[in-house]
Each structure stands twice: as C-alpha cells, then as structure tokens.
Scaffold this motif. Structure first.
Motif, PDB file in Angstrom:
ATOM      1  N   UNK A  19     -60.338 -52.614   7.281  1.00  0.00           N
ATOM      2  CA  UNK A  19     -60.361 -53.130   5.916  1.00  0.00           C
ATOM      3  C   UNK A  19     -60.103 -51.994   4.935  1.00  0.00           C
ATOM      4  N   UNK A  20     -59.272 -52.285   3.941  1.00  0.00           N
ATOM      5  CA  UNK A  20     -58.964 -51.286   2.914  1.00  0.00           C
ATOM      6  C   UNK A  20     -59.131 -51.912   1.543  1.00  0.00           C
ATOM      7  N   UNK A  21     -59.618 -51.146   0.591  1.00  0.00           N
ATOM      8  CA  UNK A  21     -59.725 -51.588  -0.794  1.00  0.00           C
ATOM      9  C   UNK A  21     -58.600 -50.933  -1.580  1.00  0.00           C
ATOM     10  N   UNK A  22     -57.746 -51.736  -2.158  1.00  0.00           N
ATOM     11  CA  UNK A  22     -56.590 -51.239  -2.891  1.00  0.00           C
ATOM     12  C   UNK A  22     -56.798 -51.521  -4.371  1.00  0.00           C
ATOM     13  N   UNK A  23     -56.682 -50.488  -5.185  1.00  0.00           N
ATOM     14  CA  UNK A  23     -56.846 -50.671  -6.621  1.00  0.00           C
ATOM     15  C   UNK A  23     -55.571 -51.237  -7.229  1.00  0.00           C
ATOM     16  N   UNK A  24     -55.726 -52.126  -8.193  1.00  0.00           N
ATOM     17  CA  UNK A  24     -54.576 -52.756  -8.833  1.00  0.00           C
ATOM     18  C   UNK A  24     -54.106 -51.981 -10.055  1.00  0.00           C
ATOM     19  N   UNK A  25     -54.894 -51.017 -10.515  1.00  0.00           N
ATOM     20  CA  UNK A  25     -54.539 -50.240 -11.694  1.00  0.00           C
ATOM     21  C   UNK A  25     -55.134 -50.806 -12.974  1.00  0.00           C
ATOM     22  N   UNK A  26     -55.695 -51.998 -12.904  1.00  0.00           N
ATOM     23  CA  UNK A  26     -56.326 -52.579 -14.092  1.00  0.00           C
ATOM     24  C   UNK A  26     -57.834 -52.411 -14.004  1.00  0.00           C
ATOM     25  N   UNK A  27     -58.494 -52.655 -15.120  1.00  0.00           N
ATOM     26  CA  UNK A  27     -59.951 -52.547 -15.158  1.00  0.00           C
ATOM     27  C   UNK A  27     -60.567 -53.850 -15.672  1.00  0.00           C
ATOM     28  N   UNK A  28     -61.801 -54.094 -15.227  1.00  0.00           N
ATOM     29  CA  UNK A  28     -62.570 -55.231 -15.724  1.00  0.00           C
ATOM     30  C   UNK A  28     -63.141 -54.862 -17.101  1.00  0.00           C
ATOM     31  N   UNK A  29     -63.727 -55.827 -17.781  1.00  0.00           N
ATOM     32  CA  UNK A  29     -64.279 -55.580 -19.117  1.00  0.00           C
ATOM     33  C   UNK A  29     -65.402 -54.551 -19.109  1.00  0.00           C
ATOM     34  N   UNK A  30     -66.131 -54.461 -17.976  1.00  0.00           N
ATOM     35  CA  UNK A  30     -67.228 -53.492 -17.914  1.00  0.00           C
ATOM     36  C   UNK A  30     -66.759 -52.091 -17.518  1.00  0.00           C
ATOM     37  N   UNK A  31     -65.453 -51.899 -17.295  1.00  0.00           N
ATOM     38  CA  UNK A  31     -64.908 -50.584 -16.995  1.00  0.00           C
ATOM     39  C   UNK A  31     -64.660 -50.315 -15.525  1.00  0.00           C
ATOM     40  N   UNK A  32     -65.133 -51.205 -14.648  1.00  0.00           N
ATOM     41  CA  UNK A  32     -64.878 -50.985 -13.225  1.00  0.00           C
ATOM     42  C   UNK A  32     -63.450 -51.369 -12.874  1.00  0.00           C
ATOM     43  N   UNK A  33     -62.944 -50.796 -11.812  1.00  0.00           N
ATOM     44  CA  UNK A  33     -61.570 -51.058 -11.396  1.00  0.00           C
ATOM     45  C   UNK A  33     -61.463 -52.375 -10.633  1.00  0.00           C
ATOM     46  N   UNK A  34     -60.349 -53.074 -10.860  1.00  0.00           N
ATOM     47  CA  UNK A  34     -60.069 -54.292 -10.117  1.00  0.00           C
ATOM     48  C   UNK A  34     -59.432 -53.901  -8.790  1.00  0.00           C
ATOM     49  N   UNK A  35     -60.018 -54.341  -7.686  1.00  0.00           N
ATOM     50  CA  UNK A  35     -59.507 -53.979  -6.368  1.00  0.00           C
ATOM     51  C   UNK A  35     -59.222 -55.224  -5.551  1.00  0.00           C
ATOM     52  N   UNK A  36     -58.349 -55.074  -4.562  1.00  0.00           N
ATOM     53  CA  UNK A  36     -58.047 -56.110  -3.593  1.00  0.00           C
ATOM     54  C   UNK A  36     -58.563 -55.644  -2.243  1.00  0.00           C
TER      55      UNK A  36
END
Length: 59
Positions: A19-36
């Motif tokens: 399993x790998x977590x890939x960042x999308x480059x965007x952030x959520x409203x609380x500042x954390x990164x959106x990952x897949x």
C-alpha cells in the motif's frame, strides 16, 4: 523457544510494500494534504503471493 512462522513469498510486483499513499498536491481546509491510498493489484494489498499450487487449485 522461537516461534515457527511459515515462509510466505514476497510479492514480486510491490516487493512487500503493498500500500502506498500518494499526495495529490492539494490541501484540505485544515491544512492537511489530500492523499490517495493505492494498493498493489497483484497481491491485493497483502504484500505476499500465494504458492503456485494454491493458485492452480483455485483456493
């Protein structure tokens, strides 16, 4: 006394990192990164492969 663990072969496609977590480059409203979260399709996220005898038997 050591415990005996059956030797399960590591998946050759992902080398055991199923399993790998890939960042999308965007952030959520609380500042954390959106990952897949992506899993290996060969081992279905287990990191191990089934022995060939079980695959042929359909188990």
């Amino acid at each position: 006394m050591p415990q005996h663990v059956p030797n399960t072969p590591v998946c050759p496609d992902c080398d055991g990192f199923a399993t790998a977590a890939i960042t999308t480059g965007t952030r959520h409203r609380d500042g954390t990164r959106a990952t897949l979260r992506v899993t290996c399709t060969a081992c279905k996220g287990t990191g191990h492969t089934a022995p060939a005898a079980l695959v042929r038997a359909g188990r």
